[in-house]
Scaffold this active site. Structure first.
Site, mmCIF file in Angstrom:
data_model
loop_
_atom_site.group_PDB
_atom_site.id
_atom_site.type_symbol
_atom_site.label_atom_id
_atom_site.label_comp_id
_atom_site.label_asym_id
_atom_site.label_seq_id
_atom_site.Cartn_x
_atom_site.Cartn_y
_atom_site.Cartn_z
ATOM 1 N N ASN A 177 3.089 3.326 -10.762
ATOM 2 C CA ASN A 177 1.831 3.281 -11.527
ATOM 3 C C ASN A 177 0.596 3.522 -10.664
ATOM 4 O O ASN A 177 -0.380 4.110 -11.138
ATOM 5 C CB ASN A 177 1.724 1.901 -12.198
ATOM 6 C CG ASN A 177 0.314 1.591 -12.641
ATOM 7 O OD1 ASN A 177 -0.137 2.059 -13.694
ATOM 8 N ND2 ASN A 177 -0.426 0.806 -11.851
ATOM 9 N N TYR A 188 -7.177 15.478 -9.500
ATOM 10 C CA TYR A 188 -6.376 14.555 -10.306
ATOM 11 C C TYR A 188 -5.283 15.284 -11.080
ATOM 12 O O TYR A 188 -4.111 14.915 -11.022
ATOM 13 C CB TYR A 188 -7.302 13.808 -11.268
ATOM 14 C CG TYR A 188 -6.595 12.749 -12.088
ATOM 15 C CD1 TYR A 188 -6.034 11.638 -11.465
ATOM 16 C CD2 TYR A 188 -6.488 12.855 -13.475
ATOM 17 C CE1 TYR A 188 -5.391 10.653 -12.214
ATOM 18 C CE2 TYR A 188 -5.857 11.883 -14.220
ATOM 19 C CZ TYR A 188 -5.298 10.776 -13.589
ATOM 20 O OH TYR A 188 -4.657 9.808 -14.336
ATOM 21 N N ASP A 233 0.890 -1.166 0.000
ATOM 22 C CA ASP A 233 0.000 0.000 0.000
ATOM 23 C C ASP A 233 0.924 1.211 0.000
ATOM 24 O O ASP A 233 1.638 1.459 0.988
ATOM 25 C CB ASP A 233 -0.896 -0.010 1.247
ATOM 26 C CG ASP A 233 -1.869 1.177 1.260
ATOM 27 O OD1 ASP A 233 -1.579 2.206 0.605
ATOM 28 O OD2 ASP A 233 -2.903 1.085 1.926
HETATM 29 N N1 LIG Z 1 -6.934 4.831 -17.442
HETATM 30 C C1 LIG Z 1 -6.535 5.923 -18.070
HETATM 31 O O1 LIG Z 1 -7.119 6.319 -19.087
HETATM 32 C C2 LIG Z 1 -5.326 6.670 -17.578
HETATM 33 C C3 LIG Z 1 -4.884 7.777 -18.317
HETATM 34 C C4 LIG Z 1 -3.745 8.468 -17.904
HETATM 35 C C5 LIG Z 1 -3.055 8.026 -16.779
HETATM 36 N N2 LIG Z 1 -3.494 6.959 -16.067
HETATM 37 C C6 LIG Z 1 -2.721 6.547 -14.888
HETATM 38 O O2 LIG Z 1 -2.366 5.188 -15.010
HETATM 39 C C7 LIG Z 1 -2.200 4.614 -13.710
HETATM 40 C C8 LIG Z 1 -2.972 3.316 -13.628
HETATM 41 O O3 LIG Z 1 -4.339 3.595 -13.825
HETATM 42 P P1 LIG Z 1 -5.387 2.519 -14.357
HETATM 43 O O4 LIG Z 1 -6.100 3.135 -15.480
HETATM 44 O O5 LIG Z 1 -4.762 1.184 -14.511
HETATM 45 O O6 LIG Z 1 -6.406 2.541 -13.100
HETATM 46 P P2 LIG Z 1 -7.017 1.387 -12.207
HETATM 47 O O7 LIG Z 1 -7.441 0.244 -13.042
HETATM 48 O O8 LIG Z 1 -8.006 2.072 -11.331
HETATM 49 O O9 LIG Z 1 -5.758 0.915 -11.328
HETATM 50 C C9 LIG Z 1 -5.209 1.728 -10.327
HETATM 51 C C10 LIG Z 1 -4.226 0.893 -9.550
HETATM 52 O O10 LIG Z 1 -3.654 1.692 -8.507
HETATM 53 C C11 LIG Z 1 -3.765 0.942 -7.297
HETATM 54 N N3 LIG Z 1 -3.752 1.781 -6.107
HETATM 55 C C12 LIG Z 1 -4.545 2.834 -5.787
HETATM 56 N N4 LIG Z 1 -4.239 3.280 -4.554
HETATM 57 C C13 LIG Z 1 -3.223 2.497 -4.098
HETATM 58 C C14 LIG Z 1 -2.475 2.447 -2.901
HETATM 59 N N5 LIG Z 1 -2.696 3.302 -1.881
HETATM 60 N N6 LIG Z 1 -1.490 1.515 -2.792
HETATM 61 C C15 LIG Z 1 -1.259 0.647 -3.783
HETATM 62 N N7 LIG Z 1 -1.942 0.625 -4.936
HETATM 63 C C16 LIG Z 1 -2.922 1.532 -5.078
HETATM 64 C C17 LIG Z 1 -5.079 0.187 -7.453
HETATM 65 O O11 LIG Z 1 -5.183 -0.834 -6.486
HETATM 66 P P3 LIG Z 1 -6.617 -1.217 -5.799
HETATM 67 O O12 LIG Z 1 -7.305 -2.130 -6.772
HETATM 68 O O13 LIG Z 1 -6.237 -1.863 -4.524
HETATM 69 O O14 LIG Z 1 -7.371 0.088 -5.615
HETATM 70 C C18 LIG Z 1 -4.901 -0.322 -8.877
HETATM 71 O O15 LIG Z 1 -4.042 -1.416 -8.914
HETATM 72 C C19 LIG Z 1 -2.657 5.688 -12.714
HETATM 73 O O16 LIG Z 1 -1.534 6.344 -12.169
HETATM 74 C C20 LIG Z 1 -3.475 6.635 -13.578
HETATM 75 O O17 LIG Z 1 -3.518 7.936 -13.051
HETATM 76 C C21 LIG Z 1 -4.607 6.259 -16.440
#
Ligand SMILES: NC(=O)c1ccc[n+]([C@@H]2O[C@H](COP(=O)([O-])OP(=O)(O)OC[C@H]3O[C@@H](n4cnc5c(N)ncnc54)[C@H](OP(=O)(O)O)[C@@H]3O)[C@@H](O)[C@H]2O)c1
Length: 248
Positions: free
Chosen positions: A90, A165, A63
């Protein structure tokens, strides 16, 4: 002569982009990936999914907001491998849109918790793991940001306002620049990148791209050669057909 194995750690890698990055890194010949997740069962399930594809990864809970969790992971990595070569920051959160509609009404608690995960946690884990890179003068740190958070796009009408964000990722971009400055002259390279809008739990089903596509630039930055990019902000690869640095 065999190439020494690199140890790669990806935060929040049981699903979404983190999972895709872990999978891509683990498919490289000389990289041992450590998948991490807050909930142990999530991570073990991801490890099993990868194993079903013939991809072996290690697993540890993490975490990123919890000091003791980060310390436990660091001690385990030190004792197990004596090094960490690649760190992909990430893990991230993006509060719901109604909350994020206006800077004038957004809950400050929401801003704080978003900053905590998207910026402060990256400082926490970097402080903990950097000594394991410095020992071998080798490190590649990849900070997952978003082009919505560059100062150049912040004033644009194209993106939702999303103050928590976008300002948190702006902070992450700044952290990347400052860390790069401190690491000048070393073989530890830190860069940020925007993976684009992807179909994940965060991105939703309308997103045009897959997490696998979004992971391409992470692989590029995680495997940069010596004297590669330092303190830069990259776009997703598919948009330009190769690695392109963006304006902050
Ligand atoms: N999706 C997009 O279009 C997009 C675009 C630009 C940038 N991003 C960036 O890409 C990254 C991944 O996003 P995603 O789209 O894959 O989102 P996602 O599916 O919601 O995954 C987010 C991940 O972060 C983890 N997380 C959140 N809080 C945490 C904590 N305190 N400790 C450890 N892990 C934690 C979540 O774990 P839990 O399941 O335990 O919550 C999950 O594994 C993020 O940094 C996001 O800002 C995403």
């Amino acid at each position: 002569m065999s190439v020494p194995q690199k140890i790669a750690l990806v935060t929040g890698s049981h699903k979404g982009l983190g999972y895709a990055i872990a999978r891509k890194l683990a498919q490289q010949d000389n990289i041992q990936v450590v998948v991490t997740s807050r909930k142990e069962q999530d991570g073990l399930t991801a490890q099993q999914r990868l194993a079903a594809e013939g991809i072996q990864v290690a697993y540890h809970t993490l975490d990123v907001n919890d000091d003791s969790s980060v310390q436990q992971l660091t001690t385990w990595a030190q004792q197990t491998y004596g090094r960490v070569d690649i760190l992909v920051n990430n893990a991230g959160v993006n509060p719901s849109q109604p909350e994020e509609a206006s800077l004038l009404t957004v809950q400050l608690e929401t801003m704080l918790s978003t900053f905590s995960t998207n910026v402060l946690a990256v400082a926490r884990i970097t402080q903990a793991l950097l000594p394991l890179m410095q020992t071998h003068n080798y490190g590649r740190i990849v900070n997952v940001s978003t082009e919505m958070a560059s100062l150049t796009t912040l004033g644009s009408d194209y993106y939702p306002l999303s103050p928590s964000y976008r300002l948190s990722k702006l902070g992450l971009n700044g952290l990347t620049v400052l860390l790069a400055k401190e690491l000048q002259g070393t073989n530890i390279l830190v860069n940020a990148y925007s993976p684009g809008w992807m179909k994940t739990d965060m991105g939703g089903s309308d997103a045009p791209f897959t997490a696998d596509e979004g992971a391409e630039t992470a692989l590029y930055l995680a495997t940069l050669p010596e004297h590669g990019a330092q303190g830069k902000f990259f776009a997703e690869m598919r948009k330009f057909g190769g690695p392109i640095a963006l304006q902050w």
